[in-house]
Design a protein around this motif. Structure first.
Motif, mmCIF file in Angstrom:
data_model
loop_
_atom_site.group_PDB
_atom_site.id
_atom_site.type_symbol
_atom_site.label_atom_id
_atom_site.label_comp_id
_atom_site.label_asym_id
_atom_site.label_seq_id
_atom_site.Cartn_x
_atom_site.Cartn_y
_atom_site.Cartn_z
ATOM 1 N N ARG A 1 38.154 33.269 32.310
ATOM 2 C CA ARG A 1 37.626 33.220 30.950
ATOM 3 C C ARG A 1 37.878 31.849 30.318
ATOM 4 O O ARG A 1 37.014 31.285 29.662
ATOM 5 N N THR B 1 34.732 45.646 23.177
ATOM 6 C CA THR B 1 34.171 45.108 24.420
ATOM 7 C C THR B 1 33.176 46.098 25.020
ATOM 8 O O THR B 1 32.073 45.739 25.420
ATOM 9 N N ARG C 1 41.318 37.192 35.462
ATOM 10 C CA ARG C 1 40.225 37.203 34.476
ATOM 11 C C ARG C 1 40.503 36.237 33.336
ATOM 12 O O ARG C 1 39.612 35.563 32.835
ATOM 13 N N THR D 1 39.401 43.604 31.445
ATOM 14 C CA THR D 1 38.732 42.646 30.555
ATOM 15 C C THR D 1 39.425 42.613 29.192
ATOM 16 O O THR D 1 39.688 41.542 28.626
#
Lengths: 386, 172
Positions: free
Chosen positions: A38, B68, A34, B40
């Motif tokens: 990103r 987030t 990720r 994330t």
């Protein structure tokens, strides 16, 4: 509140997570993938935004007049600059201001840009922290080395790290006419506010204007006080663009258009309230589900073994229609009318093995769902397999 | 990031990943989505690890996680990337506990996001009111009042009636 409530709440939450699954064995690899994705996306965004404005995410800001130092109205500035006072909080350190100017140059023109884009002179108007301490709003004008004058407005998402250009969301437009008494600089401070869905916007104008009137169709407009021509105003959920009028207390209000910078369309788009929840969506066959506004692509890295035809559940408002494309099959795109009603329509079959065109960006196989809609179209879409 | 920092980050993910996932689950009501949220958030912390690891990295990651999650109402695709298998454990009292948990899960989902975050941080993470206020960027008074309202809503929520019998929510 009784302590027994709190004890019960603690027990209830502990009970709720009692069936936690085992940790995935590749969690760390997933994080690194990720991170890499990103970085690629940030690089792509920076390149795409090199020409004009940049829209980003941040957190809502509130006016904190008590912390602001305001320079005298109609201060002495170059003829191309706005003779308005500077609103700068004492809590905003110089590195933040330096970071803003550096980020403007790096993000607008790229790192290592020709010297013609270097700032020869900078005039500051706003440097104010947000209520949640996680955002700083800025407005300044720049004279570039080639003599061009630019207005720069935006915000810093991470006050602890102003040196990183990635933390800045900035609009860059031509410098406005400094003699326009009804000029208003405004833009939404878009962000991850905990009050959902929320809007806050910054207003900066001539200090002779005492109040501003924001309005949307069908609502009684509130009147907001300005502090020497400046305010950051929370507004709450919106389904339309917000119109502004100036009010001096004498004579009729003067309409000045929608919130946002005239030459930066992205700055005129509020965080739109999501349409109502979709009902009857079979969760067990869910491929992807999202709410949003404007164009968007979602890539679902579910196992590419997902196959067969799809069904699309959708609801939208704010425009005539939107298109839903599955696995980049544009010829089989499904059009949904934006009448704020839920629609359930047959979608195309998934591509065997997933959508290869997005695989390179995502780091693995999967299926894509692409929404094509106007910037003021808010939507909810779910794609399920049949 | 140098080798030591990368190793430290990997160690942190291994040690605290499950705890973060539990918090994420209480915010999202979905284990796969919770894992998505954790990854994330960790991915956002990763490039800054060298600066934050010496301080309180978990507090930083938790802040990123909550922020987030709070932004996901607008831009989130379910199941975007969830790595690894997430097997559900079969509980011995599968039906009763599933009903009870389902009711609480639904009741939590009905709370406004800020109230839900406060409930999770205050009563699951066991953070003080001041810590919650700092993390969410609100006043301690707001934390107190919002927590009180959230608990009152959960207590009065019809879906919690059965659950309340097992756990005396609202009892004096």
């Amino acid at each position: 509140m009784t302590s027994i409530d709190e004890l019960a709440m603690r027990s209830a939450l502990a009970d709720l997570v009692d069936n936690q699954p085992d940790a995935p064995v590749d969690r760390f690899d997933g994080v690194r993938r990720r991170h890499a994705r990103r970085r690629r996306m940030q690089a792509a965004t920076a390149a795409a935004c090199a020409a004009l404005a940049v829209a980003g995410v941040g957190i809502g800001v509130g006016l904190r007049p008590g912390h602001t130092s305001v320079t005298p109205a109609h201060r002495d500035v170059p003829s191309w600059a706005l003779p308005w006072p500077e609103h700068r909080s004492a809590s905003v350190p110089q590195p933040v201001l330096d970071g803003a100017v550096r980020a403007w140059r790096d993000r607008m023109y790229g790192e290592g840009a020709p010297s013609m884009y270097s700032p020869r002179k900078v005039i500051w108007y706003v440097a104010e922290p947000g209520v949640q301490k996680t955002q700083i709003a800025v407005v300044f004008e720049v004279e570039r080395d080639d003599g061009d004058h630019r207005l720069v407005a935006g915000w810093l998402n991470d006050p602890a790290n102003p040196q990183s250009s990635d933390n800045w969301s900035l609009y860059d437009v031509g410098a406005p006419d400094p003699h326009d008494r009804n000029l208003v600089i405004s833009f939404y401070l878009e962000g991850a506010d905990l009050q959902e869905p929320d809007n806050a916007f910054l207003v900066l104008t001539d200090p002779s204007h005492r109040t501003v009137v924001p309005s949307v169709p069908g609502q009684v407009p509130p009147v907001a006080q300005l502090d020497n021509g400046f305010a950051i105003l929370p507004y709450g959920p919106l389904r339309h663009q917000l119109h502004l009028a100036l009010s001096s207390g004498r004579g009729p209000d003067v309409p000045v258009g929608v919130v946002g910078l005239a030459d930066a369309p992205d700055s005129q788009v509020p965080a739109l309230e999501p349409p109502a929840e979709l009902v009857g969506v079979p969760q067990s066959r869910m491929l992807s589900e999202a709410s949003g506004a404007g164009d968007e692509v979602g890539f679902n890295e579910s196992p590419p073994a997902e196959r067969g035809r799809t069904v699309i559940y959708a609801r939208c408002y704010g425009g005539p229609s939107l298109d839903v494309t599955v696995d980049s099959q544009t010829s089989a795109a499904v059009t949904i009318p934006c009448d704020d009603q839920q629609h359930v329509v047959d979608g195309p079959a998934l591509l065997p093995g997933g959508d290869k065109s997005y695989e390179a960006h995502s780091g693995g196989p999967g299926h894509s769902t692409e929404i094509t809609a106007g910037t003021l179209v808010a939507w909810r879409v779910a794609v399920v397999t049949r | 990031m140098d080798r030591d920092a990368r190793a430290g980050f990997a160690e942190f993910v291994g040690a605290r990943g499950q705890a973060l996932q539990r918090t994420a689950y209480l915010l999202t009501s979905d284990w796969a989505l919770a894992e998505d949220l954790v990854q994330t958030s960790l991915a956002r912390a990763y490039p800054r690890w060298q600066w934050i690891s010496g301080d309180d990295p978990e507090a930083y990651v938790r802040r990123v996680l909550v922020n987030t999650w709070s932004s996901w109402w607008r831009r989130r695709w379910r199941g975007e990337v969830s790595t690894g298998e997430l097997p559900e454990h079969a509980a011995p009292d599968a039906f009763a506990s599933a009903d009870r948990r389902g009711a609480l899960r639904d009741a939590l989902a009905r709370l406004p996001k800020r109230q839900r975050a406060i409930v999770v941080l205050r009563y699951h993470e066991d953070m003080s009111e001041a810590q919650v206020a700092d993390l969410l960027g609100i006043s301690v008074g707001t934390v107190k009042s919002q927590a009180s309202r959230a608990l009152a809503k959960l207590r009065d929520d019809a879906a919690l009636t059965g659950y309340g019998m097992a756990l005396p929510l609202g009892g004096d």
